[in-house]
Motif scaffolding. Structure first.
Motif, PDB file in Angstrom:
ATOM      1  N   UNK A 170      -0.666  19.387  23.152  1.00  0.00           N
ATOM      2  CA  UNK A 170      -1.949  18.825  22.487  1.00  0.00           C
ATOM      3  C   UNK A 170      -2.743  20.293  22.408  1.00  0.00           C
ATOM      4  N   UNK A 171      -3.062  20.896  23.467  1.00  0.00           N
ATOM      5  CA  UNK A 171      -4.002  22.172  23.478  1.00  0.00           C
ATOM      6  C   UNK A 171      -3.328  23.164  22.532  1.00  0.00           C
ATOM      7  N   UNK A 172      -2.139  23.237  22.553  1.00  0.00           N
ATOM      8  CA  UNK A 172      -1.484  24.582  21.635  1.00  0.00           C
ATOM      9  C   UNK A 172      -1.778  23.946  20.235  1.00  0.00           C
ATOM     10  N   UNK A 173      -1.537  22.730  19.889  1.00  0.00           N
ATOM     11  CA  UNK A 173      -1.866  22.229  18.316  1.00  0.00           C
ATOM     12  C   UNK A 173      -3.024  22.456  17.806  1.00  0.00           C
ATOM     13  N   UNK A 174      -4.037  22.778  18.682  1.00  0.00           N
ATOM     14  CA  UNK A 174      -5.493  22.804  18.339  1.00  0.00           C
ATOM     15  C   UNK A 174      -5.568  24.345  17.815  1.00  0.00           C
ATOM     16  N   UNK A 175      -4.827  25.187  18.506  1.00  0.00           N
ATOM     17  CA  UNK A 175      -5.000  26.514  18.195  1.00  0.00           C
ATOM     18  C   UNK A 175      -3.958  27.275  17.193  1.00  0.00           C
ATOM     19  N   UNK A 176      -2.562  26.582  17.270  1.00  0.00           N
ATOM     20  CA  UNK A 176      -1.459  27.337  16.721  1.00  0.00           C
ATOM     21  C   UNK A 176      -1.024  26.138  15.873  1.00  0.00           C
ATOM     22  N   UNK A 177      -0.378  26.655  14.423  1.00  0.00           N
ATOM     23  CA  UNK A 177       0.417  26.003  13.628  1.00  0.00           C
ATOM     24  C   UNK A 177       1.755  25.236  14.326  1.00  0.00           C
ATOM     25  N   UNK A 178       2.466  26.338  15.054  1.00  0.00           N
ATOM     26  CA  UNK A 178       3.802  25.872  15.618  1.00  0.00           C
ATOM     27  C   UNK A 178       3.416  24.726  16.675  1.00  0.00           C
ATOM     28  N   UNK A 208       0.699  -1.204   0.016  1.00  0.00           N
ATOM     29  CA  UNK A 208      -0.148  -0.057  -0.073  1.00  0.00           C
ATOM     30  C   UNK A 208       0.939   1.221  -0.100  1.00  0.00           C
ATOM     31  N   UNK A 209       0.671   1.836  -1.044  1.00  0.00           N
ATOM     32  CA  UNK A 209       1.660   3.177  -1.215  1.00  0.00           C
ATOM     33  C   UNK A 209       1.117   4.402  -0.479  1.00  0.00           C
ATOM     34  N   UNK A 210       1.722   5.225   0.280  1.00  0.00           N
ATOM     35  CA  UNK A 210       1.121   6.452   0.873  1.00  0.00           C
ATOM     36  C   UNK A 210       1.942   7.526   1.275  1.00  0.00           C
ATOM     37  N   UNK A 211       1.564   8.842   1.418  1.00  0.00           N
ATOM     38  CA  UNK A 211       2.027   9.793   1.549  1.00  0.00           C
ATOM     39  C   UNK A 211       1.594  10.641   2.934  1.00  0.00           C
ATOM     40  N   UNK A 212       0.324  10.256   3.164  1.00  0.00           N
ATOM     41  CA  UNK A 212      -0.442  11.331   4.163  1.00  0.00           C
ATOM     42  C   UNK A 212      -0.315  10.695   5.528  1.00  0.00           C
ATOM     43  N   UNK A 213      -0.052  11.570   6.596  1.00  0.00           N
ATOM     44  CA  UNK A 213      -0.256  11.130   7.888  1.00  0.00           C
ATOM     45  C   UNK A 213      -1.088  11.986   8.544  1.00  0.00           C
ATOM     46  N   UNK A 214      -1.819  11.570   9.712  1.00  0.00           N
ATOM     47  CA  UNK A 214      -2.505  12.305  10.550  1.00  0.00           C
ATOM     48  C   UNK A 214      -2.526  11.726  11.862  1.00  0.00           C
ATOM     49  N   UNK A 215      -2.476  12.660  12.867  1.00  0.00           N
ATOM     50  CA  UNK A 215      -2.446  12.453  14.298  1.00  0.00           C
ATOM     51  C   UNK A 215      -3.463  13.018  14.953  1.00  0.00           C
ATOM     52  N   UNK A 216      -4.347  12.300  15.600  1.00  0.00           N
ATOM     53  CA  UNK A 216      -5.303  12.801  16.359  1.00  0.00           C
ATOM     54  C   UNK A 216      -5.263  12.660  18.080  1.00  0.00           C
ATOM     55  N   UNK A 217      -6.037  13.837  18.377  1.00  0.00           N
ATOM     56  CA  UNK A 217      -6.066  13.728  19.793  1.00  0.00           C
ATOM     57  C   UNK A 217      -7.690  13.753  20.140  1.00  0.00           C
ATOM     58  N   UNK A 218      -8.123  12.440  20.581  1.00  0.00           N
ATOM     59  CA  UNK A 218      -9.491  12.566  20.565  1.00  0.00           C
ATOM     60  C   UNK A 218     -10.154  12.375  19.141  1.00  0.00           C
ATOM     61  N   UNK A 219     -11.061  13.272  18.690  1.00  0.00           N
ATOM     62  CA  UNK A 219     -11.560  13.306  17.489  1.00  0.00           C
ATOM     63  C   UNK A 219     -10.806  14.460  16.517  1.00  0.00           C
ATOM     64  N   UNK A 220      -9.864  15.048  17.334  1.00  0.00           N
ATOM     65  CA  UNK A 220      -9.362  16.440  16.646  1.00  0.00           C
ATOM     66  C   UNK A 220      -8.095  15.854  15.914  1.00  0.00           C
ATOM     67  N   UNK A 221      -7.864  16.335  14.596  1.00  0.00           N
ATOM     68  CA  UNK A 221      -6.803  16.124  13.886  1.00  0.00           C
ATOM     69  C   UNK A 221      -5.863  17.249  14.419  1.00  0.00           C
ATOM     70  N   UNK A 222      -4.593  17.061  15.197  1.00  0.00           N
ATOM     71  CA  UNK A 222      -3.674  18.041  15.722  1.00  0.00           C
ATOM     72  C   UNK A 222      -2.583  18.056  14.841  1.00  0.00           C
ATOM     73  N   UNK A 223      -2.193  17.130  13.844  1.00  0.00           N
ATOM     74  CA  UNK A 223      -1.064  17.351  13.027  1.00  0.00           C
ATOM     75  C   UNK A 223      -1.495  16.586  11.830  1.00  0.00           C
ATOM     76  N   UNK A 224      -0.727  16.992  10.743  1.00  0.00           N
ATOM     77  CA  UNK A 224      -0.888  15.938   9.478  1.00  0.00           C
ATOM     78  C   UNK A 224       0.347  16.487   8.398  1.00  0.00           C
ATOM     79  N   UNK A 225       0.666  15.596   7.785  1.00  0.00           N
ATOM     80  CA  UNK A 225       1.771  15.831   6.601  1.00  0.00           C
ATOM     81  C   UNK A 225       1.328  14.967   5.295  1.00  0.00           C
ATOM     82  N   UNK A 226       2.115  15.258   4.304  1.00  0.00           N
ATOM     83  CA  UNK A 226       1.918  14.930   3.087  1.00  0.00           C
ATOM     84  C   UNK A 226       3.295  15.009   2.191  1.00  0.00           C
TER      85      UNK A 226
END
Length: 560
Positions: A400-408, A104-122
């Motif tokens: 995790x709280x910062x990741x929901x509000x701020x990109x850094x 399975x070829x892939x490039x996208x990753x998602x990190x979740x906290x609860x139901x929220x995506x707090x980080x992703x990449x491609x």
């Protein structure tokens, strides 16, 4: 030729893997001493990769394995995320297409906290290589492909041949081996131990592993599920369906999913791995509507270990025999492949008489610091996923709280820094500016035909490719520099057009990637090693400097 491995059968005890016939060597029948230039002990991912690498370079090795199958009998998918550098290696060995077709070829990753995506990449957005960013494939399939490739190359794998004793010497290594027809002895110029984390060779030599055990416990569930099709990496820091603990989710070949569930600190791992318990956990994860079948379930814990030296005289240690790290970021199997990629061309040059033996010292100088870096990186992930104090738990929650509000804040979320080629620094064969790895970039020849770096190096054989950027107009250094190498030497120079206005260049860099990565300007020179690592960069290069850098990069003459 369509020789793809079919889907394996699933049984109550795990995957049904292929079996190979025991090999009875002549020395076991005759009782004579066998001589070999190189013996690779261990037919797992690292050992098979190294053997295939050497075979493509015309170097044969005796391969010994105490089992008669690939993977681990009855065990799980094991390693399954293969990063771009591994795919580039496997492309050179002739099996990347099979990996991509099966996996399975892939490039996208998602990190979740609860139901929220707090980080992703491609990773596809920044990909400059011939190969994709990642392929998910059960490890036994990759080993299976390597065995098939070795057979095509005429290599012999001695299944059910177990090394029971090792005697290192100044001029050779003596191995005592047990086979189905009795014991025999091999004297080898060099031995590579690729037998894994439980290496008996390492133990027999009394080498310290500097081991550390982590308290965190997980449960793997390999699940066959045809109702889902999400070719992405999903990780939860605190999944609500797993008691607020971490979960990994990866899609693999045959519609099988790798689901890793972090266990509670007081959980009984054997109880967690019971089929009914595992099925309930997966049902909570997937919901009531998704049908699934458990393929394999098992608990795991992780530890770290690293040898003080990856070379002991004529014995080399590679893969898990040299280093063990937690699996976060898929750095285990990929690191073993990179060990093989680093050691293979060096052994080939030394055994072919084209490099001094002290070239082999650079294996330890480059790969041991890489292992230490991987252990540091994965250990930080472990602390993020399993905080060991109230302060660490609070710090993670703030992140995790910062990741929901701020990109850094998203960049601070650490569920596994995915495998990348390590940078080499303190190596005797690196020149100024060297030590980083080029992707398998696309260049163009004088007729405009696409030429990938790996292909150019393959045409050269085992050696370094030098790229000189001529000055436009009259360049007094061009003739002398462009004539360096060839005629049996393990290096060759080609001229490179980066848009500087020079004419009649052998190669061009249409995407500007080599020029950007090496910061090249007219008059500059860069050496590319057989493993695609930069051997060094010269500014305002001279013929004498170019020859010296190329010779150093492949150990031609003294490396120190």
């Amino acid at each position: 030729m369509n020789n793809h491995v079919p889907a394996v059968a699933f049984t109550a005890s795990g995957y049904e893997l292929p079996s190979y016939e025991a090999v009875i060597p002549e020395a076991a029948l005759s009782g004579t001493l066998e001589r070999a230039r190189l013996v690779i002990v261990g037919g797992g991912l690292t050992g098979l990769t190294l053997a295939a690498d050497l075979a493509t370079r015309g170097i044969s090795a005796v391969i010994l394995d105490d089992d008669n199958t690939v993977g681990v009998r009855g065990a799980s998918s094991r390693g399954m995320v293969y990063a771009q550098k591994t795919l580039e290696v496997m492309d050179r060995l002739g099996i990347a297409e099979r990996m991509i077709a099966k996996g399975v070829t892939w490039s996208v990753g998602r990190t979740l906290s609860g139901e929220d995506v707090v980080y992703s990449f491609n990773r596809a957005q920044e990909n400059r290589s011939k190969q994709p960013a990642f392929v998910n494939l059960q490890q036994f399939y990759l080993e299976w492909f390597l065995v098939d490739r070795l057979r095509e190359l005429g290599a012999e794998i001695r299944w059910l041949n177990k090394v029971v004793a090792v005697e290192p010497g100044e001029s050779q290594v003596r191995l005592s081996v047990e086979s189905a027809a009795g014991s025999y002895t091999i004297e080898a110029d060099f031995v590579v131990d690729a037998t894994g984390a439980g290496s008996q060779i390492r133990s027999a030599l009394g080498l310290a592993t500097n081991a550390a055990q982590h308290l965190d416990r997980w449960c793997i569930c390999d699940v066959r599920c045809t109702d889902l099709d999400v070719p992405e990496r999903w990780t939860w820091v605190d999944a609500p369906f797993n008691g607020g603990r971490a979960v990994w989710q990866h899609m693999m070949a045959d519609h099988v999913w790798r689901l890793d569930y972090q266990l509670a600190p007081d959980a009984d791992p054997s109880e967690a791995a019971e089929l009914a318990t595992a099925a309930a956990r997966v049902r909570e994860h997937l919901g009531p509507e998704i049908a699934f079948e458990l393929v394999w379930v098992g608990p795991w814990a992780y530890r770290t270990q690293v040898l003080d030296q990856f070379r002991l005289g004529r014995i080399f240690f590679a893969g898990d025999a040299a280093h063990v790290m937690s699996p976060f970021g898929a750095r285990g199997g990929n690191s073993g492949v990179q060990d093989a990629d680093n050691l293979g061309w060096k052994l080939a040059l030394v055994l072919a008489g084209k490099a001094k033996p002290d070239l082999l010292d650079s294996y330890d100088a480059e790969r041991r610091p890489a292992a230490q870096e991987n252990i540091r990186v994965t250990s930080r992930t472990a602390r993020f996923l399993a905080p060991q104090s109230a302060f660490e738990r609070r710090l993670r929650q703030v992140t995790l709280d910062l990741s929901r509000e701020h990109g850094f804040g998203q960049s601070l979320v650490n569920t596994g820094r995915l495998s990348l080629p390590n940078r080499y620094t303190a190596s005797p064969i690196l020149g100024e500016g060297g030590g980083f790895c080029f992707p398998d970039l696309a260049l163009a020849d004088a007729q405009g035909k696409t030429k990938f770096l790996s292909g150019l190096l393959g045409e050269l054989g085992t050696g370094s490719l030098g790229l000189y950027v001529p000055r436009p107009g009259r360049d007094p250094a061009r003739a002398a520099i462009s004539g360096i190498g060839g005629d049996g030497l393990p290096y060759l120079v080609r001229t490179l057009d980066i848009g500087q206005g020079a004419t009649r260049c052998g190669l061009s860099d249409p995407g500007g990637e080599i020029a950007r990565l090496a910061a090249l300007a007219p008059g500059d020179f860069v050496a590319v090693r057989p493993d695609l690592y930069c051997g060094g960069i010269l500014r305002s290069a001279t013929a004498a400097g170019v020859e010296a850098l190329l010779a150093r990069s492949v150990g031609f003459g003294a490396t120190r």
